[in-house]
Design a protein around this motif. Structure first.
Motif, mmCIF file in Angstrom:
data_model
loop_
_atom_site.group_PDB
_atom_site.id
_atom_site.type_symbol
_atom_site.label_atom_id
_atom_site.label_comp_id
_atom_site.label_asym_id
_atom_site.label_seq_id
_atom_site.Cartn_x
_atom_site.Cartn_y
_atom_site.Cartn_z
ATOM 1 N N VAL A 161 0.854 -1.193 0.000
ATOM 2 C CA VAL A 161 0.000 0.000 0.000
ATOM 3 C C VAL A 161 0.890 1.242 0.000
ATOM 4 N N GLY A 162 0.682 2.089 -1.013
ATOM 5 C CA GLY A 162 1.582 3.235 -1.212
ATOM 6 C C GLY A 162 2.694 2.835 -2.169
ATOM 7 N N ALA A 163 2.360 1.938 -3.103
ATOM 8 C CA ALA A 163 3.369 1.308 -3.977
ATOM 9 C C ALA A 163 4.059 2.292 -4.913
ATOM 10 N N THR A 164 3.488 3.483 -5.088
ATOM 11 C CA THR A 164 4.109 4.468 -5.985
ATOM 12 C C THR A 164 5.033 5.428 -5.236
ATOM 13 N N GLY A 165 5.075 5.322 -3.914
ATOM 14 C CA GLY A 165 5.844 6.284 -3.106
ATOM 15 C C GLY A 165 7.305 5.904 -2.961
ATOM 16 N N MET A 166 8.026 6.756 -2.253
ATOM 17 C CA MET A 166 9.464 6.563 -2.040
ATOM 18 C C MET A 166 9.740 5.224 -1.348
ATOM 19 N N VAL A 167 9.029 4.965 -0.268
ATOM 20 C CA VAL A 167 9.235 3.708 0.469
ATOM 21 C C VAL A 167 8.547 2.553 -0.254
ATOM 22 N N PHE A 184 -1.279 -1.180 -4.274
ATOM 23 C CA PHE A 184 -2.298 -0.152 -4.061
ATOM 24 C C PHE A 184 -1.675 1.227 -3.882
ATOM 25 N N ALA A 185 -2.402 2.241 -4.348
ATOM 26 C CA ALA A 185 -2.026 3.642 -4.103
ATOM 27 C C ALA A 185 -3.328 4.451 -4.167
ATOM 28 N N SER A 186 -3.199 5.775 -4.272
ATOM 29 C CA SER A 186 -4.413 6.593 -4.283
ATOM 30 C C SER A 186 -5.087 6.518 -5.661
ATOM 31 N N ALA A 187 -6.272 7.125 -5.736
ATOM 32 C CA ALA A 187 -7.021 7.149 -6.997
ATOM 33 C C ALA A 187 -6.191 7.797 -8.115
ATOM 34 N N ARG A 188 -5.283 8.726 -7.712
ATOM 35 C CA ARG A 188 -4.425 9.408 -8.699
ATOM 36 C C ARG A 188 -3.595 8.416 -9.511
ATOM 37 N N SER A 189 -3.201 7.320 -8.867
ATOM 38 C CA SER A 189 -2.301 6.363 -9.514
ATOM 39 C C SER A 189 -3.010 5.123 -10.049
ATOM 40 N N ALA A 190 -4.267 4.955 -9.695
ATOM 41 C CA ALA A 190 -4.982 3.735 -10.092
ATOM 42 C C ALA A 190 -4.908 3.565 -11.602
ATOM 43 N N GLU A 224 -6.705 1.183 -6.789
ATOM 44 C CA GLU A 224 -7.035 2.228 -5.810
ATOM 45 C C GLU A 224 -7.256 1.622 -4.430
ATOM 46 N N LEU A 225 -6.665 2.255 -3.424
ATOM 47 C CA LEU A 225 -6.870 1.829 -2.040
ATOM 48 C C LEU A 225 -8.263 2.255 -1.599
ATOM 49 N N THR A 226 -9.084 1.279 -1.229
ATOM 50 C CA THR A 226 -10.435 1.575 -0.710
ATOM 51 C C THR A 226 -10.670 0.672 0.499
ATOM 52 N N PHE A 272 2.326 -1.409 4.489
ATOM 53 C CA PHE A 272 1.754 -0.081 4.316
ATOM 54 C C PHE A 272 2.834 0.991 4.389
ATOM 55 N N SER A 273 2.856 1.906 3.428
ATOM 56 C CA SER A 273 3.635 3.131 3.576
ATOM 57 C C SER A 273 2.974 4.220 2.740
ATOM 58 N N ALA A 274 1.880 4.731 3.257
ATOM 59 C CA ALA A 274 1.115 5.738 2.515
ATOM 60 C C ALA A 274 0.678 6.868 3.437
ATOM 61 N N GLY A 275 1.445 7.087 4.501
ATOM 62 C CA GLY A 275 1.131 8.166 5.427
ATOM 63 C C GLY A 275 0.289 7.699 6.606
ATOM 64 N N GLY A 300 -2.396 9.017 8.222
ATOM 65 C CA GLY A 300 -3.851 9.076 8.105
ATOM 66 C C GLY A 300 -4.386 7.891 7.316
ATOM 67 N N THR A 301 -3.675 7.553 6.250
ATOM 68 C CA THR A 301 -4.091 6.436 5.393
ATOM 69 C C THR A 301 -4.006 5.120 6.167
ATOM 70 N N SER A 302 -2.927 4.959 6.926
ATOM 71 C CA SER A 302 -2.772 3.731 7.713
ATOM 72 C C SER A 302 -3.849 3.614 8.773
ATOM 73 N N ALA A 305 11.466 12.335 3.885
ATOM 74 C CA ALA A 305 10.214 13.098 3.774
ATOM 75 C C ALA A 305 9.466 12.737 2.487
ATOM 76 N N GLY A 306 9.834 11.595 1.881
ATOM 77 C CA GLY A 306 9.124 11.131 0.683
ATOM 78 C C GLY A 306 9.561 11.867 -0.572
ATOM 79 N N MET A 307 8.804 11.631 -1.634
ATOM 80 C CA MET A 307 9.135 12.220 -2.938
ATOM 81 C C MET A 307 9.188 13.745 -2.854
ATOM 82 N N GLY A 308 8.304 14.317 -2.052
ATOM 83 C CA GLY A 308 8.246 15.779 -1.918
ATOM 84 C C GLY A 308 9.531 16.333 -1.324
HETATM 85 P P1 A2P Z 1 -0.053 8.295 -4.952
HETATM 86 O O1 A2P Z 1 1.249 8.176 -5.678
HETATM 87 O O2 A2P Z 1 -1.179 7.704 -5.715
HETATM 88 O O3 A2P Z 1 -0.315 9.672 -4.416
HETATM 89 P P2 A2P Z 1 5.636 9.504 -0.691
HETATM 90 O O4 A2P Z 1 5.756 9.414 0.810
HETATM 91 O O5 A2P Z 1 6.874 9.108 -1.387
HETATM 92 O O6 A2P Z 1 5.109 10.809 -1.131
HETATM 93 O O7 A2P Z 1 4.550 8.387 -1.096
HETATM 94 C C1 A2P Z 1 3.270 8.351 -0.560
HETATM 95 C C2 A2P Z 1 2.551 7.090 -1.053
HETATM 96 O O8 A2P Z 1 1.301 6.998 -0.362
HETATM 97 C C3 A2P Z 1 2.224 7.110 -2.523
HETATM 98 O O9 A2P Z 1 2.248 5.801 -3.019
HETATM 99 C C4 A2P Z 1 0.810 7.671 -2.525
HETATM 100 O O10 A2P Z 1 0.047 7.311 -3.658
HETATM 101 C C5 A2P Z 1 0.245 6.986 -1.316
HETATM 102 N N1 A2P Z 1 -0.904 7.695 -0.767
HETATM 103 C C6 A2P Z 1 -0.934 8.925 -0.230
HETATM 104 N N2 A2P Z 1 -2.194 9.237 0.169
HETATM 105 C C7 A2P Z 1 -2.965 8.173 -0.126
HETATM 106 C C8 A2P Z 1 -4.349 7.862 0.039
HETATM 107 N N3 A2P Z 1 -5.207 8.720 0.592
HETATM 108 N N4 A2P Z 1 -4.794 6.658 -0.407
HETATM 109 C C9 A2P Z 1 -3.944 5.788 -0.956
HETATM 110 N N5 A2P Z 1 -2.616 6.013 -1.141
HETATM 111 C C10 A2P Z 1 -2.137 7.189 -0.731
#
Ligand code: A2P
Length: 336
Positions: free
Chosen positions: A8-14, A35-41, A56-58, A72-75, A77-79, A162-165
């Protein structure tokens, strides 16, 4: 037996590093779900020689997939919101955020340090803060042998934490762009603020180091203080750790105790005069799974104390590698 694993958070840094470490370590896995957010689905990811589609994570995304482990590594709130959904669907969640770490029912684990805590999980195991993980690998053998009385942490933390940002803020800051993730420019700078402030002037990152150390070393009364600083380094956290012990020690014996501990590598050569010393540095240890320690020297200002310089790849041992090692240990425990 083979397992089904979700990231979960598969598109992020971790999250991406989870995939890389999973691939390297060849875990007995049947199916992966990303899984990641709707942005990446719908995005495609090449992984283990196959093409995977990000879903998409739902709340119901884990249902009917027979997932054994969800990394899980998606922040935070998400966890907080979605980890219980994964648990309800039958998965063990290994969570990299700070959301669950200090909950009494949740073990906080560094596999070399407190693997025994994996066994009493109630569906969630927390991965400690990146700075805490590397400190634990260095301090555990010393606590076992000399009993730690007090610890002073000072950290020099990479932007990738601090992630990709965070990463982009340093990359773009070189061209003079204003920061988006950090409160002030990070290029050419040191920021003594990681995470938000508490009322008494400490940052959350500092309190994480204090509280998580106590939990992992099973000592609620250990005296610990910390100053955590973001520095313009892409990969690798460095830490100056000052430790005071109850018992006396012999410095050579202490170095051997460190060198014998699994996952810890001593890199420490003093060169007097013009010579370059040997010590771990972020640029050298980036990409490594172990924790490195050098600059090991007696603190002569106290009866029994030592100074250490501890460096690790914060996205590997500080996050993805540690989580995957927990998963590996858990799988081994299922076989017994
Ligand atoms: P996405 O790429 O779709 O935004 P990083 O810490 O490197 O910025 O990565 C954060 C990760 O957590 C990304 O994979 C991001 O997905 C995911 N993420 C952030 N917010 C959500 C959310 N509300 N639901 C699902 N995935 C999330």
């Amino acid at each position: 037996r083979k397992y089904n694993v979700a990231v979960v958070g598969a598109t992020g840094m971790v999250g991406r590093k989870f995939l890389q470490v999973l691939e390297e370590r060849k875990l007995p896995v049947e199916n992966y779900y990303l899984f990641a957010s709707a942005r990446s689905a719908g995005k495609k990811v090449d992984f283990m020689g196959k093409e995977y589609t990000i879903e998409e994570l739902t709340e119901t995304c884990f249902d009917g997939k027979d997932i054994d482990i969800a990394l899980f590594s998606a922040g935070g709130g998400t966890s907080e919101k979605f980890a219980p959904c994964a648990v309800k669907a039958g998965a063990l969640v290994i969570d990299n955020s700070s959301a669950w770490r200090m909950k009494q029912a949740v073990p906080l684990v560094v596999p070399e340090v407190n693997p025994e805590d994996i066994a009493w999980n109630n569906g969630i195991i927390a991965n400690p803060n990146c700075s805490t993980i590397q400190a634990m690998v260095a301090l555990k053998p010393l606590d076992d042998k000399y009993k730690i009385k007090r610890v002073v942490y000072s950290t020099y933390q990479a932007v990738s934490g601090a992630g990709m940002g965070g990463y982009s803020d340093l990359e773009n800051g070189i061209n003079g762009d204003a920061p988006k993730k950090f409160p002030y420019p990070i290029f050419g700078n040191c920021l003594p603020q990681i995470d938000v402030f508490d009322e008494d002037g400490y940052t959350k990152e500092e309190l994480k180091m204090v509280n998580e150390t106590r939990k992992i070393l099973h000592n609620d009364n250990m005296r610990i203080t910390a100053t955590t600083v973001r520095v313009p380094v892409f990969h690798g956290h460095s830490e100056s750790i000052n430790v005071e012990f109850e018992k006396d020690f012999d410095l050579d014996d202490l170095k051997k105790t460190l060198a014998d501990f699994p996952g810890l590598i001593v890199m420490d050569e003093v060169k007097t005069g013009e010579g370059k010393g040997v010590y771990p540095m972020a640029t050298e240890i980036a990409g490594k799974d172990e924790v490195y320690v050098g600059r090991i020297r007696r603190d002569r200002s106290v009866d029994s104390g030592v100074n250490l310089w501890v460096v690790a790849d914060n996205i590997r041992k500080g996050a993805a590698t540690n989580a995957v090692q927990i998963a590996q240990k858990w799988m081994e425990m299922q076989e017994q």
